[in-house]
Design a protein around this motif. Structure first.
Motif, short mmCIF file in Angstrom:
data_model
loop_
_atom_site.label_atom_id
_atom_site.label_comp_id
_atom_site.label_asym_id
_atom_site.label_seq_id
_atom_site.Cartn_x
_atom_site.Cartn_y
_atom_site.Cartn_z
N ALA A 1 2.69 21.99 13.19
CA ALA A 1 2.49 21.37 11.89
C ALA A 1 1.10 21.67 11.35
O ALA A 1 0.94 21.86 10.16
CB ALA A 1 2.71 19.86 11.98
N GLY A 2 0.11 21.70 12.26
CA GLY A 2 -1.25 21.97 11.81
C GLY A 2 -1.40 23.36 11.23
O GLY A 2 -2.03 23.56 10.19
N GLN A 41 -7.32 21.32 9.61
CA GLN A 41 -5.94 20.93 9.92
C GLN A 41 -5.48 21.41 11.29
O GLN A 41 -4.76 20.70 11.99
CB GLN A 41 -4.99 21.48 8.85
CG GLN A 41 -5.12 20.84 7.50
CD GLN A 41 -4.70 19.39 7.53
OE1 GLN A 41 -3.64 19.04 8.02
NE2 GLN A 41 -5.56 18.54 7.02
N ILE A 42 -5.89 22.60 11.67
CA ILE A 42 -5.48 23.16 12.96
C ILE A 42 -6.04 22.33 14.11
O ILE A 42 -5.30 21.92 15.02
CB ILE A 42 -5.93 24.63 13.08
CG1 ILE A 42 -5.17 25.47 12.05
CG2 ILE A 42 -5.72 25.16 14.50
CD1 ILE A 42 -5.69 26.87 11.88
N PHE A 43 -7.32 22.02 14.06
CA PHE A 43 -7.93 21.24 15.14
C PHE A 43 -7.51 19.78 15.09
O PHE A 43 -7.41 19.11 16.13
CB PHE A 43 -9.46 21.40 15.11
CG PHE A 43 -9.90 22.77 15.50
CD1 PHE A 43 -9.90 23.16 16.83
CD2 PHE A 43 -10.27 23.70 14.54
CE1 PHE A 43 -10.27 24.44 17.21
CE2 PHE A 43 -10.65 24.98 14.90
CZ PHE A 43 -10.65 25.35 16.23
N ASP A 44 -7.24 19.26 13.91
CA ASP A 44 -6.77 17.89 13.78
C ASP A 44 -5.40 17.73 14.45
O ASP A 44 -5.15 16.75 15.14
CB ASP A 44 -6.71 17.48 12.31
CG ASP A 44 -6.42 16.00 12.13
OD1 ASP A 44 -7.05 15.18 12.83
OD2 ASP A 44 -5.57 15.67 11.29
N ALA A 45 -4.52 18.70 14.26
CA ALA A 45 -3.20 18.66 14.90
C ALA A 45 -3.34 18.74 16.41
O ALA A 45 -2.66 18.00 17.15
CB ALA A 45 -2.33 19.80 14.39
N ALA A 61 -8.92 5.32 27.06
CA ALA A 61 -10.38 5.28 26.90
C ALA A 61 -10.97 6.68 26.78
O ALA A 61 -11.94 6.88 26.05
CB ALA A 61 -11.00 4.53 28.07
N THR A 62 -10.40 7.64 27.50
CA THR A 62 -10.97 8.99 27.50
C THR A 62 -11.01 9.61 26.11
O THR A 62 -12.07 10.04 25.65
CB THR A 62 -10.22 9.90 28.49
OG1 THR A 62 -10.27 9.30 29.78
CG2 THR A 62 -10.81 11.29 28.54
N PRO A 63 -9.87 9.69 25.37
CA PRO A 63 -9.97 10.28 24.03
C PRO A 63 -10.80 9.44 23.07
O PRO A 63 -11.44 9.99 22.18
CB PRO A 63 -8.51 10.38 23.56
CG PRO A 63 -7.74 9.46 24.42
CD PRO A 63 -8.50 9.37 25.72
N ALA A 64 -10.83 8.13 23.27
CA ALA A 64 -11.64 7.28 22.40
C ALA A 64 -13.12 7.64 22.54
O ALA A 64 -13.82 7.81 21.54
CB ALA A 64 -11.40 5.81 22.72
N VAL A 65 -13.58 7.77 23.78
CA VAL A 65 -14.99 8.11 24.02
C VAL A 65 -15.28 9.54 23.54
O VAL A 65 -16.31 9.79 22.89
CB VAL A 65 -15.34 7.95 25.52
CG1 VAL A 65 -16.71 8.53 25.84
CG2 VAL A 65 -15.28 6.48 25.91
N ILE A 66 -14.37 10.46 23.85
CA ILE A 66 -14.57 11.85 23.44
C ILE A 66 -14.67 11.96 21.92
O ILE A 66 -15.58 12.60 21.39
CB ILE A 66 -13.43 12.75 23.98
CG1 ILE A 66 -13.62 12.97 25.48
CG2 ILE A 66 -13.38 14.09 23.25
CD1 ILE A 66 -12.47 13.70 26.15
N MET A 67 -13.76 11.32 21.21
CA MET A 67 -13.77 11.42 19.74
C MET A 67 -14.98 10.71 19.13
O MET A 67 -15.56 11.20 18.17
CB MET A 67 -12.46 10.90 19.17
CG MET A 67 -11.31 11.85 19.48
SD MET A 67 -9.78 11.26 18.78
CE MET A 67 -8.63 12.38 19.54
N LEU A 68 -15.36 9.59 19.70
CA LEU A 68 -16.55 8.88 19.22
C LEU A 68 -17.78 9.78 19.34
O LEU A 68 -18.54 9.96 18.38
CB LEU A 68 -16.74 7.58 20.00
CG LEU A 68 -17.93 6.74 19.59
CD1 LEU A 68 -17.60 6.01 18.29
CD2 LEU A 68 -18.30 5.76 20.67
N LEU A 102 -14.33 18.04 15.31
CA LEU A 102 -12.97 18.24 15.83
C LEU A 102 -12.91 19.35 16.87
O LEU A 102 -12.18 19.25 17.85
CB LEU A 102 -12.02 18.57 14.69
CG LEU A 102 -11.39 17.39 13.97
CD1 LEU A 102 -10.63 17.85 12.74
CD2 LEU A 102 -10.47 16.62 14.88
N VAL A 103 -13.65 20.42 16.66
CA VAL A 103 -13.67 21.52 17.63
C VAL A 103 -14.25 21.03 18.95
O VAL A 103 -13.69 21.30 20.02
CB VAL A 103 -14.47 22.73 17.08
CG1 VAL A 103 -14.72 23.77 18.16
CG2 VAL A 103 -13.74 23.35 15.90
N VAL A 104 -15.35 20.29 18.89
CA VAL A 104 -15.95 19.75 20.11
C VAL A 104 -14.96 18.81 20.80
O VAL A 104 -14.75 18.88 22.01
CB VAL A 104 -17.28 19.02 19.79
CG1 VAL A 104 -17.78 18.23 20.99
CG2 VAL A 104 -18.33 20.02 19.33
#
Length: 185
Positions: A1-2, A41-45, A61-68, A102-104
């Protein structure tokens, strides 16, 4: 989709702004920004999928910390740098900065997923499903009517609840053979 979204946004970058603005300056600004949005859009997907996998594995918790960290340590500073400094990329800089975040995030989530012990997660899921089956079996026995003395029906219901959770056939109690991780019932 992305990738589909990215292709549509990129190829229609000059037409899409016409749907929302009549001012030619705004249309040009949006058209220039659309390639950055397509990349986003690609990285968001990818982040949506990997974050969903992590949540499904019980590792919220892992994606929450990573995205923060990715957004506040990398994305937002890059957006401000690209938009409001000598680079003066304006709106495009804001989107590119968020894309850096998003890339990070994508890289860190991919590394995290790559380090999962999938066999241990499968064993944990089986254990939790077995516990749930035992609770279901216990609840079905506790909820029976006091006048119901038909032990054969109770035993059949209990066995059915113990061996099936959400339509999946699971053992009530399973031990594991450490050599090949197969369940021994």
């Amino acid at each position: 989709a992305g990738a589909t979204n990215a292709i549509i946004i990129y190829t229609a970058r000059n037409e899409l702004p016409k749907l929302f603005a009549t001012d030619s300056g705004i249309r040009r600004c949006v058209a220039v920004t659309m390639p950055a949005l397509a990349l986003y859009q690609i990285f968001d997907a990818f982040n949506a999928v990997t974050g969903g996998i992590m949540r499904g594995a019980g590792r919220q918790a892992t994606p929450a910390v990573i995205m923060l960290l990715a957004y506040y340590v990398f994305g937002l500073p890059c957006a401000l740098l690209f938009s409001f400094t000598a680079l003066d990329m304006r709106l495009t800089g804001l989107w590119l900065g968020l894309t850096v975040g998003l890339v990070v995030s994508s890289i860190l989530l991919a590394i995290s997923l790559g380090n999962f012990d999938w066999h241990a997660l499968a064993k944990e899921a089986l254990h939790l499903a077995t516990l749930q089956a035992a609770r279901t079996r216990s609840a079905s026995v506790d909820d029976r009517h006091p006048d119901d003395n038909d032990d054969d029906d109770d035993d059949a219901r209990s066995a059915s609840c113990a061996s099936t959770v959400s339509g999946l056939s699971l053992p009530y109690r399973a031990d594991y053979n450490n050599d090949d991780d197969t369940a021994i019932v």
